[in-house]
Design a protein around this motif. Structure first.
Motif, PDB file in Angstrom:
ATOM      1  N   GLU A 100       0.860  -1.181   0.000  1.00 49.98           N
ATOM      2  CA  GLU A 100       0.000   0.000   0.000  1.00 49.98           C
ATOM      3  C   GLU A 100       0.898   1.233   0.000  1.00 49.98           C
ATOM      4  OE1 GLU A 100      -4.031   0.035   2.086  1.00 49.98           O
ATOM      5  OE2 GLU A 100      -2.668   0.948   3.525  1.00 49.98           O
ATOM      6  N   TRP A 147      -1.949   4.256  -5.633  1.00 51.95           N
ATOM      7  CA  TRP A 147      -3.202   3.624  -5.210  1.00 51.95           C
ATOM      8  C   TRP A 147      -3.800   2.886  -6.400  1.00 51.95           C
ATOM      9  CZ3 TRP A 147      -4.184   3.317  -0.219  1.00 51.95           C
ATOM     10  CH2 TRP A 147      -3.583   4.251   0.629  1.00 51.95           C
ATOM     11  N   SER A 148      -4.094   1.606  -6.223  1.00 52.27           N
ATOM     12  CA  SER A 148      -4.630   0.812  -7.332  1.00 52.27           C
ATOM     13  C   SER A 148      -6.105   1.072  -7.572  1.00 52.27           C
ATOM     14  CB  SER A 148      -4.394  -0.681  -7.090  1.00 52.27           C
ATOM     15  OG  SER A 148      -4.994  -1.083  -5.879  1.00 52.27           O
ATOM     16  N   GLY A 195      -4.691  -1.149  -0.930  1.00 54.94           N
ATOM     17  CA  GLY A 195      -4.476  -0.390  -2.158  1.00 54.94           C
ATOM     18  C   GLY A 195      -5.646   0.460  -2.596  1.00 54.94           C
ATOM     19  N   LYS A 207      -8.324   5.006   3.925  1.00 54.37           N
ATOM     20  CA  LYS A 207      -7.815   3.807   3.263  1.00 54.37           C
ATOM     21  C   LYS A 207      -8.826   2.677   3.331  1.00 54.37           C
ATOM     22  CE  LYS A 207      -3.032   4.700   4.564  1.00 54.37           C
ATOM     23  NZ  LYS A 207      -1.838   4.122   5.232  1.00 54.37           N
TER      24      LYS A 207
END
Length: 71
Positions: A10, A35-36, A54, A70
């Motif tokens: 992350e 960040w995915s 992520g 998050k």
């Protein structure tokens, strides 16, 4: 026996850094920082609360990030 897969790393990034930014710019910046998944939500949206490594969540009010967290 197979080992457990290692989750992706992350980004070492504070969600608080996105508060106050315009939503589109914040999403672009979050993706640049690794960040995915970036999820923009309206205030009071009903969402699932499972933690996803992520993923960065934004609560967007009037086109600006009012809250970020998050997972």
């Amino acid at each position: 026996m197979a080992s457990n897969p290692t989750p992706p790393a992350e980004p070492q990034d504070s969600p608080d850094a996105y508060v106050g930014l315009d939503a589109q710019g914040a999403e672009r910046l979050a993706r640049q920082r690794g960040w995915s998944t970036v999820r923009a939500l309206p205030p009071g949206a009903i969402i699932t609360m499972e933690y996803r490594v992520g993923r960065l969540n934004f609560e967007v009010r009037d086109g600006r990030v009012a809250r970020a967290w998050k997972g």
